[in-house]
Design an enzyme around this catalytic site. Structure first.
Site, PDB file in Angstrom:
ATOM      1  N   ASP A  17       0.438  -1.679   2.621  1.00 26.67           N
ATOM      2  CA  ASP A  17      -0.646  -1.036   3.369  1.00 26.67           C
ATOM      3  C   ASP A  17      -0.115  -0.682   4.756  1.00 26.67           C
ATOM      4  O   ASP A  17       0.511  -1.523   5.408  1.00 26.67           O
ATOM      5  CB  ASP A  17      -1.840  -1.984   3.532  1.00 26.67           C
ATOM      6  N   ASP A  39     -13.518   0.704  -6.090  1.00 26.54           N
ATOM      7  CA  ASP A  39     -13.562  -0.491  -5.246  1.00 26.54           C
ATOM      8  C   ASP A  39     -15.002  -0.974  -5.186  1.00 26.54           C
ATOM      9  O   ASP A  39     -15.896  -0.200  -4.843  1.00 26.54           O
ATOM     10  CB  ASP A  39     -13.057  -0.151  -3.842  1.00 26.54           C
TER      11      ASP A  39
END
Length: 240
Positions: free
Chosen positions: A8, A130
């Protein structure tokens, strides 16, 4: 089962968050390319690369890092975070992404996401589902939608989606184990889905369990960075 480490990116650095909260960021490495090369050295073939700056600003930001990793390793990269326009998508693929993951866009602009599926095909476009309490969350998880998780996945299967990355936000970055029950439910109800589990992976022993459930792959983030799962263990798992 595919083993897919995650990198990330915030401000060009390799970070992890807890439950998607930007205030919890920990910087693990200033050089994402180094991290990617270390994965490759242990036989890892796949990489999940997330542009967290992009997710926040709703446009691709860290494509130069994608380009570096794509040109200097042979990792197959799926790239996500803030991809909202045809231009973003073009930049991602031109910078070397093998696949892209669309999350918020699949909720907020179905027309464009469905167009991408038909233009690029289901091998290239991954649905990012998500969820928080089985509701889809968007915009770097800062908002919840009214979309129920399983029908949302089924709907996109009907539009041609094969690959789905499902993150249980409550688990993400918490190192408390993945949502086995949630993944069982998805695999039972969204028949034929190639499900990639994400969020909460904390020990090596969880990997065979996810494989047994029928997951296509699993994304591992903080467990690697915190040394809970070693690259050597992953190498042995991949070799089988």
């Amino acid at each position: 089962m595919r083993i897919i480490p995650a990198i990330d990116i915030i401000e060009g650095k390799c970070v992890r968050l807890s439950k998607g909260d930007y205030d919890t960021k920990i910087i693990y490495n200033e050089n994402p390319l180094e991290v990617a090369k270390s994965f490759e050295a242990y036989g890892i073939e796949y990489l999940h690369l997330v542009d967290l700056d992009g997710a926040k600003s709703s446009k691709i930001v860290n494509y130069k890092i994608l380009e570096q990793i794509a040109t200097q390793t042979s990792l197959k990269i799926d790239f996500g975070g803030g991809l909202k326009s045809d231009d973003d998508l073009r930049i991602a693929f031109e910078s070397g992404a093998n696949q892209i993951t669309g999350g918020s866009i699949a909720v907020k602009n179905r027309t464009i996401f469905e167009k991408w599926i038909s233009e690029y095909g289901s091998e290239k476009i991954i649905l990012g589902a998500d969820a928080k309490d089985e509701k889809i969350a968007v915009s770097g998880w800062l908002e919840e939608s009214n979309e129920d998780l399983v029908p949302f996945i089924q709907d996109y299967q009907n539009k041609g989606i094969q690959y789905v990355i499902c993150t249980d936000i409550a688990k993400d970055g918490m190192l408390q184990g993945p949502s086995f029950d949630l993944y069982s439910k998805i695999l039972a109800e969204a028949k034929g889905v190639k499900l990639i589990a994400s969020g909460g992976i904390s020990t090596f022993d969880e990997l065979p369990k996810l494989a047994e459930l029928g997951c296509e792959g699993t994304i591992i983030g903080k467990a690697i960075y915190e040394g809970r799962i070693t690259l050597k263990q992953l190498e042995n798992y991949i070799i089988g």
